[in-house]
Design an enzyme around this catalytic site. Structure first.
Site, mmCIF file in Angstrom:
data_model
loop_
_atom_site.group_PDB
_atom_site.id
_atom_site.type_symbol
_atom_site.label_atom_id
_atom_site.label_comp_id
_atom_site.label_asym_id
_atom_site.label_seq_id
_atom_site.Cartn_x
_atom_site.Cartn_y
_atom_site.Cartn_z
ATOM 1 N N ARG A 1 -2.172 74.031 81.154
ATOM 2 C CA ARG A 1 -0.641 73.824 81.706
ATOM 3 C C ARG A 1 -0.340 74.275 83.332
ATOM 4 O O ARG A 1 0.662 73.729 83.252
ATOM 5 C CB ARG A 1 -0.010 76.027 81.669
ATOM 6 N N THR B 1 8.292 73.061 82.617
ATOM 7 C CA THR B 1 9.382 72.566 81.121
ATOM 8 C C THR B 1 9.468 71.035 81.768
ATOM 9 O O THR B 1 9.953 70.553 80.741
ATOM 10 C CB THR B 1 9.330 73.744 80.828
ATOM 11 N N TYR C 1 7.467 76.059 66.502
ATOM 12 C CA TYR C 1 8.515 76.661 67.941
ATOM 13 C C TYR C 1 9.720 77.707 66.561
ATOM 14 O O TYR C 1 10.546 77.935 67.366
ATOM 15 C CB TYR C 1 9.697 75.434 67.600
ATOM 16 N N HIS D 1 3.367 69.779 74.674
ATOM 17 C CA HIS D 1 3.537 70.949 74.783
ATOM 18 C C HIS D 1 1.647 71.239 75.262
ATOM 19 O O HIS D 1 0.652 70.836 74.542
ATOM 20 C CB HIS D 1 3.575 71.073 73.098
#
Ligand code: CDP
Ligand code: MG
Length: 138
Positions: A87, A93, A51, A117
């Protein structure tokens, strides 16, 4: 037709809640094929490196603590437009903003503990797959 690969992680919150199978089932149902998968516990160094793009953000330290709090399931997924498809099925998110039917809408607890993720672009997908898997795994 663009056959792509992307990196998926089932995060510690979802693993803890016995949702590994449910999450992978949603990914498979979305047309994503599991090329390889493994369970592992990230070290602090690995989570920080993974990250690193977020290292200046206020949530970085807490995110690293969360991501190292328990095992994760890391997978390489393949399919047509796999990066965008993943996604899409993950959802936003922030689970409060995630669409019905998405993994985050169904399983995320908060903007941090949000179950999954997924790589966000071809370059990051390539780098993230290589971060966890070597050529002979794929
Ligand atoms: O995971 P995604 O690409 O959707 O979001 P991101 O903006 O790349 O952020 C990476 C991760 O940091 C998120 O999935 C959350 O777990 C966490 N995060 C957070 O704790 N608080 C925020 N305000 C934004 C992200
Ligand atoms: Mg991201």
């Amino acid at each position: 037709m663009t056959l792509e690969r992307t990196l998926s992680i089932v995060k510690p919150d979802a693993v803890q809640k016995n949702l590994v199978g449910a999450v992978l089932a949603k990914l498979e149902a979305a047309g994503l094929r599991i090329v390889n998968t493994k369970m592992m516990r990230l070290t602090v160094g690995q989570a920080q490196a993974f990250y690193a793009v977020h290292r200046e953000r206020p949530f970085y330290e807490s995110l690293v603590t969360f991501m190292t709090s328990g095992p994760v399931v890391v997978s390489v997924l393949e399919g047509e437009n796999a990066i965008a498809r993943n996604r899409e099925v993950m959802g936003a998110t922030d689970p409060a903003k995630a669409a019905e039917g998405t993994i985050r809408k169904a399983y995320a607890e908060s903007i941090e503990r949000n179950a999954v993720h997924g790589s966000d672009a071809p370059e990051t997908a390539k780098a993230e797959v290589a971060f966890f898997f070597s050529g002979c795994d794929l």
